[in-house]
Scaffold this active site. Structure first.
Site: not given
Length: 392
Positions: A251, A365
């Site tokens: 990320s 994610h």
């Protein structure tokens, strides 16, 4: 109170009868809603007299505090650990809590009138078999600030490759809790370096907001801190081999990995996972694109196409020569897979050494933390195989 005020510490407010807000915990200059590790239940636990038991994120630890109605606090539980959940009785004389350390995934405890007692020992067999490593803390003093870091070293005295890990967020943190990935990497023979550069939580408002509006700069504060951490760790821990440097993160950590290898060519291996690589498309494709971009780039940043482009590592991709493995999941709505595809395509066009590993939907994610066991194992195997190609 400011919709564009993130990143910042998350205080607790009281709504008064006239509708005004009273900040009860702002004087702590610490976050009471940690992003990592996950706190359950996540909210303050209220007592019969109107006081509350709260978790407080502080310098790589998560403490438990008693907050009175006027906002004054007393520390209940501290130390080099993280309290990841607490449930008090109405008087607060008895509190059940879960605590984790770097070498223990977590056990249930009880605090009775200030005295701790451990109730479970569920991880004993695992801990005995896993050869877990206790991290060694160090401090990076530079640039007028002090930044905290940790080193995980395998047993023995031999030199080991240095593997810099960068957390996500960026308003998150590493610290004194169990993180399976660090144990996997140190178990594979790497010296793991972790740090909380400016932009991380746990050190107050100035620290977490220091990077806002700086990502278009050649050397933003977080980049300076991350690279300084490598130098400081290598100086303090001579077993770390500065001729074998790797870097990785997910990320924001993927974003920072790409930016680092674009400007520092000491690194021989890199893994950029679920990264934000260009704000130009992230603004419209990410589920948080419109507000995250405004919060971190600033109002002028979002309005200036040049600054939007310069704030993403894709703008610097032509400078990347470090071999890079790109990991992405097709069900990722936070940093959509188009981000990884753009970086992968650019590196291929430049003749850089790169591969892209895509995990199928519904993996998203959070795949590295809550994905299917099969894919989580495959991910770790791919990371270790990649680093083994380039690090001695």
């Amino acid at each position: 109170t400011d919709i564009w005020g993130h990143p910042d510490v998350a205080p607790l407010y009281r709504i008064e009868q006239d509708g005004s807000l009273t900040d009860l915990t702002g004087h702590l200059d610490r976050n009471i809603a940690p992003l990592a590790p996950t706190i359950l239940p996540p909210a303050p636990q209220w007592l019969d007299d109107g006081s509350a038991v709260i978790t407080v994120e502080d310098a790589g630890a998560v403490k438990l505090m008693m907050m009175r109605e006027d906002g004054s606090v007393d520390e209940l539980l501290g130390g080099r650990r993280a309290i990841t959940g607490a449930s008090p009785n109405g008087e607060g004389s008895l509190i059940g809590f879960v605590a984790t350390t770097p070498t223990n995934p977590g056990e249930l405890h009880v605090l009775i009138n200030g005295v701790e007692k451990q109730l479970t020992n569920m991880n004993a067999t695992f801990i005995e078999a896993a050869d877990l490593v206790e991290p060694e803390p160090f401090v990076i003093s530079h640039d007028g600030v002090e930044v905290e870091g940790w080193v995980y070293l395998p047993p023995g005295q031999d030199e080991v490759p240095l593997l810099l890990n960068i957390h996500g967020g960026p308003a998150s943190a590493y610290g004194y809790w169990f993180f399976d990935e660090f144990q996997v990497y140190v178990g594979a023979g790497y010296g793991v370096v972790a740090t909380n550069p400016r932009g991380s939580q746990g050190y107050g408002s100035d620290h977490v907001r220091a990077i806002v509006g700086t990502w278009h700069e050649a050397d933003s504060p977080d980049m300076r801190d991350l690279l300084a951490a490598v130098d400081a760790a290598a100086s303090e821990f001579p077993r770390l081999d500065t001729g074998n440097l790797g870097v990785m993160g997910g990320s924001y950590g993927g974003y920072a990995t790409a930016r680092i290898v674009a400007r520092d060519h000491r690194f021989k291996s890199s893994v950029a996972e679920r990264g934000l690589f260009t704000f130009a498309s992230f603004l419209g494709t990410s589920d948080i694109g419109p507000w995250f971009s405004r919060m971190y780039l600033g109002e002028q940043g979002v309005a200036d196409p040049r600054l939007v482009w310069d704030s993403g590592p894709l703008a610097e991709a032509d400078n990347i020569t470090t071999p890079m493995l790109i990991l992405h999941s097709e069900g990722d709505f936070r940093t959509p897979s188009e981000q990884g595809e753009q970086m992968f395509a650019r590196l291929l066009a430049n003749g850089a050494e790169t591969e892209m590993l895509r995990f199928p939907a519904p993996e998203g994610h959070e795949m590295s933390r809550s994905g299917s066991p099969k894919h989580r194992v495959e991910r770790l195997e791919a990371i270790l195989e990649w680093h083994s190609r380039y690090l001695g």
